[in-house]
Design a protein around this motif. Structure first.
Motif: not given
Length: 488
Positions: A320-321, A384-389, A394-398
């Motif tokens: 977020x920074x 969601x990560x596929x669309x972002x890539x 950058x992709x995210x993990x939870x």
């Protein structure tokens, strides 16, 4: 719309009138019967007192001289002259209350007469009240002069008086049984007369009520149909009641005005409810507002056992920074939308958003739905990560932590600002378990309480990660399991 006859205003008026008249008749019969019964009983009571007083003084001399023959003759004469007397008994105190004279004569020389209950005899002999009067019944048929004088079960009034000397010494006891047959017959006649009068009144009242009900029922029935249509959603409907200047006509006008007002109010209310449900889930509303949303107040709470799911984005702070506030806002909305849909489809509901973290609740007896939600969340995260890539982002993990335990659901705050919340040790544990996903490098961690509450544990791939991990804020160690997700 079908209307049943017994629900019509006509039937209600007729029924109410009939019940009212029947109640009046019953009251009249009861009062009339009570009055007649009291009148005749008082008459018999006075006669009994007079007879007992006269005989007790009359027989005192003969009793002192033990002139039993004369006493028995007098008793027989008394029985012949007064047909309402069923029996007369004279007992001698000096001979343990032996019956020395009686009519009918077969009762003589007994101690306990078999014509009345034992307790009646005991009370008559022991009581110091003179005369003592009590109502009882006959235990057997009594004959006098070869004629039936009293039938078994017949009610009698027994009068017991002391036979005393002039000096006051008690010599014996005089007991007279007087039939209450005439009293009961008089009461029966009074009841019959009252019933005849009541029957006539019932018919007259019923006819008048029928005419009134007929005049009222038709317009009210039409008005009822109109209201039912409005209640079913036909807010454009108007009541077709015209040419009436009475209350029914005024009611029809009010119904039309109500229909118009309801159209406006219903539209606003529907929009309000739809907006409210976006902030507070239905399951939460049923707890914090059991009597309706309009009755929500601070301090309403309910304790129940639930499954709590925490989900948090790893490395969110550093990510977020590098983003502007608007980019963060848009990113979170997209992310929370796909995660929220997965939770909703699995039967859970989101309690709150804590920045990028999600706290979801599952109110089922079993924990299967919570695990299905976690798996689905990981699957939608891949999309969601596929669309972002594809967009060069950058992709995210939870990390997802799940625990089951007792929580308190309710409202907190004060009158002008309140919020719904879920608190309890189980919430803290679920949050700590989510935090452990980083330490154990697992996507989904669940506690032993979750595993034990599964209905179909064979449907999930569970791996024991640590059988004794000590969670912050928890004294006793707990076992945690990794929920493995197959990636297709």
């Amino acid at each position: 719309m079908k209307f049943f006859v017994f629900r019509s205003i006509r039937t209600q008026i007729l029924t109410s009138t009939t019940l009212l008249i029947v109640a009046l008749i019953s009251a009249t019969v009861a009062v009339w019967a009570k009055s007649e019964s009291t009148l005749y009983r008082e008459e018999k009571l006075n006669d009994a007192k007079i007879i007992s007083n006269v005989l007790s003084y009359t027989y005192s001399n003969e009793f002192s001289e033990e002139n039993w023959s004369q006493i028995r003759i007098n008793l027989n004469l008394l029985m012949r002259e007064n047909e309402e007397i069923v029996y007369v008994l004279i007992s001698d105190s000096s001979q343990d209350h032996q019956i020395v004279a009686a009519s009918p004569s077969e009762l003589q020389n007994n101690y306990i007469p078999d014509v009345v209950p034992l307790n009646i005899t005991e009370t008559a002999l022991k009581t110091d009240k003179s005369p003592h009067i009590i109502e009882t019944f006959i235990l057997r048929d009594i004959y006098f002069a070869n004629k039936l004088r009293g039938k078994r079960g017949e009610q009698v009034m027994e009068v017991a008086a002391d036979i005393r000397r002039i000096s006051g010494k008690k010599l014996g006891k005089l007991r007279i049984g007087i039939s209450l047959k005439k009293v009961n017959n008089a009461v029966t006649n009074a009841v019959n007369q009252a019933l005849i009068v009541g029957f006539v009144g019932l018919n007259v009242g019923w006819i008048c009520a029928y005419i009134l009900a007929h005049q009222l029922s038709d317009p009210i029935r039409r008005l009822q149909i109109s209201v039912a249509k409005i209640a079913n959603g036909d807010l454009q409907h108007s009541a077709n009641i015209y040419n009436r200047a009475d209350e029914i006509g005024a009611l029809a006008i009010s119904v039309d005005e109500m229909s118009t007002a309801l159209q406006v109010s219903f539209s606003r209310l529907q929009k309000t409810l739809e907006s409210f449900e976006k902030f507070v889930p239905d399951k939460f509303v049923s707890v914090i507002a059991p009597e309706g949303i309009e009755n929500i107040d601070v301090g309403i709470a309910s304790t129940r056992k639930m499954t709590i799911l925490f989900c948090d984005i790893r490395g969110y702070t550093s990510m977020s920074e590098a983003m502007t506030p608007m980019e963060i806002f848009l990113f979170l909305n997209d992310y929370l939308a796909c995660m929220g849909k997965a939770i909703d489809e699995s039967g859970g509901f989101i309690d709150k958003y804590i920045g990028d973290a999600i706290m979801a609740l599952f109110d089922d007896e079993a924990t299967d739905s919570a695990l299905k939600a976690a798996i689905l969340m990981q699957e939608v995260l891949e999309l969601f990560n596929y669309d972002r890539s594809r967009k060069g982002l950058p992709i995210i993990s939870v990390g997802i932590g799940i625990h089951r335990g007792t929580v308190v659901m309710g409202t907190v705050g004060f009158t002008n600002r309140m919020d719904s919340t879920v608190i309890g040790d189980a919430v803290n544990v679920a949050s700590r378990i989510e935090g452990l996903t980083k330490q154990y490098e697992c996507g989904i961690l669940v506690t032993e309480s979750v595993v034990k509450s599964l209905s179909h544990p064979e449907s999930f791939a569970l791996k024991l990660v640590d059988e004794s991990v000590k969670v912050k804020g928890k004294d006793a160690p707990i076992a945690i399991y990794e929920l493995q997700v197959s990636h297709g």
